[in-house]
Design an enzyme around this catalytic site. Structure first.
Site, PDB file in Angstrom:
ATOM      1  N   GLY A  21      -5.329  28.897 -15.579  1.00 10.53           N
ATOM      2  CA  GLY A  21      -6.185  29.836 -16.249  1.00 10.53           C
ATOM      3  C   GLY A  21      -5.692  30.114 -17.717  1.00 10.53           C
ATOM      4  O   GLY A  21      -6.489  30.240 -18.584  1.00 10.53           O
TER       5      GLY A  21
ATOM      6  N   GLN B 109      -4.900  37.097 -21.335  1.00  9.37           N
ATOM      7  CA  GLN B 109      -5.210  35.683 -21.603  1.00  9.37           C
ATOM      8  C   GLN B 109      -6.500  35.876 -22.519  1.00  9.37           C
ATOM      9  O   GLN B 109      -6.696  35.094 -23.510  1.00  9.37           O
ATOM     10  CB  GLN B 109      -5.605  34.992 -20.116  1.00  9.37           C
TER      11      GLN B 109
ATOM     12  N   ASP C 157       1.009  40.299 -11.269  1.00  5.95           N
ATOM     13  CA  ASP C 157       1.441  39.045 -10.814  1.00  5.95           C
ATOM     14  C   ASP C 157       2.397  39.258  -9.721  1.00  5.95           C
ATOM     15  O   ASP C 157       2.793  38.574  -8.831  1.00  5.95           O
ATOM     16  CB  ASP C 157       2.171  38.151 -11.791  1.00  5.95           C
TER      17      ASP C 157
HETATM   18  C1  S3P Z   1      -1.173  35.588 -17.778  1.00  4.81           C
HETATM   19  C2  S3P Z   1      -1.852  36.623 -17.910  1.00  4.81           C
HETATM   20  C3  S3P Z   1      -2.219  37.200 -16.605  1.00  4.81           C
HETATM   21  C4  S3P Z   1      -1.561  36.942 -15.547  1.00  4.81           C
HETATM   22  C5  S3P Z   1      -1.435  35.389 -15.494  1.00  4.81           C
HETATM   23  C6  S3P Z   1      -0.598  34.983 -16.775  1.00  4.81           C
HETATM   24  C7  S3P Z   1      -0.800  35.304 -19.342  1.00  4.81           C
HETATM   25  O1  S3P Z   1      -3.499  36.930 -16.293  1.00  4.81           O
HETATM   26  O2  S3P Z   1      -1.987  37.349 -14.534  1.00  4.81           O
HETATM   27  O3  S3P Z   1      -0.538  34.889 -14.510  1.00  4.81           O
HETATM   28  O4  S3P Z   1       0.117  34.229 -19.521  1.00  4.81           O
HETATM   29  O5  S3P Z   1      -1.449  35.649 -20.231  1.00  4.81           O
HETATM   30  P1  S3P Z   1      -4.852  37.854 -16.838  1.00  4.81           P
HETATM   31  O6  S3P Z   1      -4.987  37.739 -18.390  1.00  4.81           O
HETATM   32  O7  S3P Z   1      -6.055  37.196 -16.374  1.00  4.81           O
HETATM   33  O8  S3P Z   1      -4.686  39.214 -16.547  1.00  4.81           O
END
Ligand code: S3P
Length: 433
Positions: free
Chosen positions: A94, A168, A321
């Site tokens: 993601g 993110q 996490d």
């Molecule tokens: C992350 C942000 C989090 C986290 C993911 C890594 C990142 O997700 O759960 O494991 O590296 O920016 P979200 O932005 O969807 O909360």
């Protein structure tokens, strides 16, 4: 599919170093690709997610060389990427898809981002809406991948109030903001991990950040010049969490983890364990590439909590996490654990609430499922056959559950631990007694 057997442990002991932080590795590679010059990144995460970021950047014309755990990135400049000519595969990641979308919104060609079956179900509407406001054309049917992005080399700078606490999403807009016609600002409801802000300023970008009553306000100037600068990635605290959890639950444990990132937006898990009475020492504090690092020593101590431990509200984003492993720890606490306001977990690599509930029940725990969380009662775990649901954090959380259980546990689909922590099971074997 790999089935991994886990047998009960007496304790975990030893001194180890962990792979580079996944979140920081993604950002280092992407920002290095946009900066001018060649950047060397040391201790780059060996996880499959960060490899997805590297292969995606290569598809977009960036030269990348790997030597052991070091990665050398030759930049193309802020708007110098070239069309991949075929869909870009972000795998399970993601972070790759959402951050890359921010870069691609500022490139004058069309790109298609695709992912594996898990990523193909995850919500992208949250980045599509603000990127369209900034002037990119984006198509994403049902708000999920694939997403087709037609960018332009000068986006509109916006002020965007984010409805979700997502690092993110924030990072996507900050990277897009590097190619905007002014200052781009994102206001997030709670401060999320700030690795992008730190990495941008390490590379010389003009960024500001301020927490206030309205939330956390982060800005970047589209005029920013970013220049190559070597980066060393701290050890991954979210990987460390699994070992720290095992040490906190197994009498006689004493584990030392060297050079771990202790960015305050990531350490809430340590605070929760300390409040429960675990012995957590954070020593040798220093800074590398704008990120705090330290040695963490975790030792078993009888948990203090007699009443249910409730984790909810603003605390959740800093623990997001670590919730699967916290649910496992909850089985060992005097009053169990209740986690609420965590509906975001349903749209991670798996529906983490459903996966944790299913696996804990298989192991004999008493669990109540809520739309936004779960309650786990004090339970003696028994070994069972559990399912990773293709989710690295579920596989690793239940490896630790297996150490605490009576009898043998088998994790089906254990290979997904490689997404963030290749070698996790071997490392675990080396510290378990
Ligand atoms: C992350 C942000 C989090 C986290 C993911 C890594 C990142 O997700 O759960 O494991 O590296 O920016 P979200 O932005 O969807 O909360």
């Amino acid at each position: 599919m790999l089935s991994m057997k886990i047998t009960p442990a007496i304790s975990i002991n030893g001194t180890i170093e962990l792979p580079g932080d996944k979140s920081i590795s993604h950002r280092a590679a992407m920002i290095a690709a946009m900066a001018s010059g060649e950047t060397r990144i040391d201790n780059f995460s060996g996880g499959a997610d960060c490899s997805s970021t590297l292969t995606s950047l290569v598809d977009l014309g960036v030269s990348i060389r790997r030597e052991g755990t070091s990665v050398f990135v030759s930049s193309v400049g802020k708007t110098g990427f070239s069309s991949a000519g075929r869909p870009i595969d972000c795998g399970n990641s993601g972070t790759t898809m959402r951050l890359l979308a921010g870069i691609l919104a500022g490139q004058e060609f069309e790109s298609v981002l695709i992912g594996d079956p898990s990523l193909s179900k995850r919500p992208m509407g949250r980045i599509v809406k603000p990127l369209i406001e900034m002037g990119a054309s984006i198509i994403s049917e049902n708000g999920t991948p694939p997403i087709t992005i037609r960018g332009r080399d000068l986006l509109r700078a916006v002020e965007y109030r984010s409805p979700v606490a997502s690092a993110q999403l924030k990072s996507c807009l900050l990277l897009a903001g590097l190619n905007a016609d002014g200052v781009t600002t994102i206001i997030e409801p709670v401060k999320t991990r700030d690795h992008t802000e730190r990495m941008l300023s390490w590379f010389g970008a003009d960024t500001t950040s301020e927490e206030g009553v309205e939330g956390n306000r982060v800005s970047v100037s589209g005029d920013s010049t970013i220049t190559a600068r070597d980066v060393a990635v701290p050890g991954d605290i979210s990987a460390a969490a699994f070992l720290i959890a095992a040490a906190a639950c197994l009498p006689g444990s004493d584990i030392t983890l060297r050079s771990i990132g202790v960015n305050p937006t990531r350490t809430a898990f340590l605070d929760v364990l300390s409040d429960l009475g675990s012995s957590i020492d954070v020593n040798d504090l220093s800074e590398i590439s704008n990120e705090p690092v330290a040695t963490i020593r975790a030792r078993f101590a009888e948990p203090k909590a007699k009443r249910v431990l409730i984790l909810n509200g603003r605390r959740i984003s800093g623990l997001i996490d670590e919730i699967p492993i916290l649910a496992v720890i909850g089985t060992q606490l005097g009053g169990g654990i209740e986690i609420r306001d965590a509906a975001e977990l349903r749209v991670k690599e798996s529906d983490r609430i459903a996966a944790v509930v299913e696996n804990l029940r298989k192991m004999g725990a008493s669990v109540t499922e809520f739309t936004d969380g779960l309650r786990v009662g004090t339970s003696r775990l028994k070994g069972a056959r559990v399912n990773s649901h293709g989710d690295h954090r579920i596989a690793m959380a239940f490896a630790i559950a297996g150490l605490l259980a009576d009898g043998e546990t088998v994790i089906n689909g254990a290979e997904c631990a490689d997404i963030s922590f290749p070698g996790f099971f071997e490392m675990l074997r080396s510290v378990v007694r």
